[in-house]
Design an enzyme around this catalytic site. Sequence first.
Site, PDB file in Angstrom:
ATOM      1  CB  CYS A   1      -0.990  -0.310   1.114  1.00 54.18           C
ATOM      2  SG  CYS A   1      -2.250   1.156   0.924  1.00 54.18           S
TER       3      CYS A   1
ATOM      4  CG  HIS B   1      -3.695  -3.198   2.752  1.00 57.61           C
ATOM      5  ND1 HIS B   1      -2.873  -2.803   3.574  1.00 57.61           N
ATOM      6  CD2 HIS B   1      -4.498  -2.189   2.189  1.00 57.61           C
ATOM      7  CE1 HIS B   1      -2.662  -1.387   3.713  1.00 57.61           C
ATOM      8  NE2 HIS B   1      -3.727  -1.035   2.977  1.00 57.61           N
TER       9      HIS B   1
ATOM     10  CD  GLU C   1      -1.731  -5.966   5.057  1.00 59.33           C
ATOM     11  OE1 GLU C   1      -1.411  -6.371   3.857  1.00 59.33           O
ATOM     12  OE2 GLU C   1      -1.880  -4.716   5.430  1.00 59.33           O
TER      13      GLU C   1
END
Lengths: 262, 207
Positions: free
Chosen positions: B81, B185, B187
């Site tokens: 990001c 993202h 994650e």
Amino acid sequence: MLKTRIIPTLLLKDIGLVKGIGFDSWRRVGTALPSVKVYNRRQVDELIVMDISATLSGRGPDLNEISNFSSECFVPLTVGGGVRSLQDAQNLLRAGADKVALNSACYENPELVTEIAQKFGTQCVVAGIDARKNSDGTYTCYSHSGTKSQNMDPAAWAKKMEEYGAGEILITSIERDGTMEGYDLDLIRLVSKAVSIPVIASGGAGSYEDIYQAIKTGGAQAASAASIFHFTQQTPLEAKEYLAKRGIPVTQMKKFQSSLAA
Amino acid sequence: MNVLVIDYGMGNLPSVKRAFEECGADVLISGDQGDISKASKLVLPGVGSYAQAMDNIKKSGWFDALQTAVREKSMPLLGICLGMQLLAEEGEEHGHSQGLGFISGNIKKIPSNENIRVPHVGWNEITAKKSDPLLTSIEDGTDFYFVHSYYFNAANENDVLARTPYGAAFPSIVRHGNVWGTQFHPEKSSLPGFQLIRNFLSISQNA
């Protein structure tokens, strides 16, 4: 193409997961962590956790609790309730929240939105707006979990929040909340038209059609819902299938070798 | 420990750590450049404003440490990001600021209009422009989670691994040499994100 998001919301009140009707009649329905795990395993688009007693009790967010949630949550997590300072926001982000929802504090100190946006980016500030419909058909904003009138029109306030630096608006109809009678589509449309940032519809979802209408008629970019997912057989996955059949783009989770722990 | 998540005072570090751990990595979050020598891979996360991030990176000594680790020691680095955007030469959020300069390009605001609301928030698909070990087992059309108002305007199309349509199709994954960046993202992208993280963990030093 950007997908429409379906976002389960978890309401926390004094350590328990609760459900209410019209911001009242709260009943405890269990502990929150197992719900976070279940939603994560079902690969929902996003999760919202609101601590609805934090502001009323004059306390900040429960960071330990949020930290526990975030360690089980591999989709975006928005956390709200009791956020009154830049430090509160920073603590939540550090604890694993991806976005911070502000509500009551904005009326007293709208610059807080700007401060958080400048430090952590506009994308992590969600402005929560709770509104009631007046007898003449207009709407009024309420803070402190619907207990305090703010003499402000929600569309105008949403626009202000955007100007102050909010990255998303979470608009909730207080009367519809928990009723499962459908979103207040007029309210959602008014707010959605007033701003150019994404709008999350909230309060009243009882069926997949309600969710579809929040997007199609209300113009929202995302729909959040609690009761429908906690208390009926309806699921975020089926909601997405319903939307997809009607031409609304939604995420389609593909199969991967990896799995998510139960 | 094989992955160092760089702590320069910004970003969702615990989320990144948890996801990498879930994918089998041994992870350390650290603000100490001395810990680079203990790691085989670096992750540069980031949530927040460009100018503030670069200010922190320079003041804390990470600017020079990263130049050495990436350019001289050829350590694989993944920017996520804002961390991806910092890989560029220049950002324009809150005024112009110099980036890390690992991948040619600059950072521009997403042009908004009636149909394109900014920030770009939510799940959107990627389409690969090249094959790459980072994209192993990830099909075109896979959705990842994005939340950003600026995009990476790559100077060399050769550095663009994948694009994502939002108005124009912006670069959603970039790579130059041993440096990768994802605008989304991983994650927070559930299973598709885990697949990408596992791919990054599988990349050998000399890929």
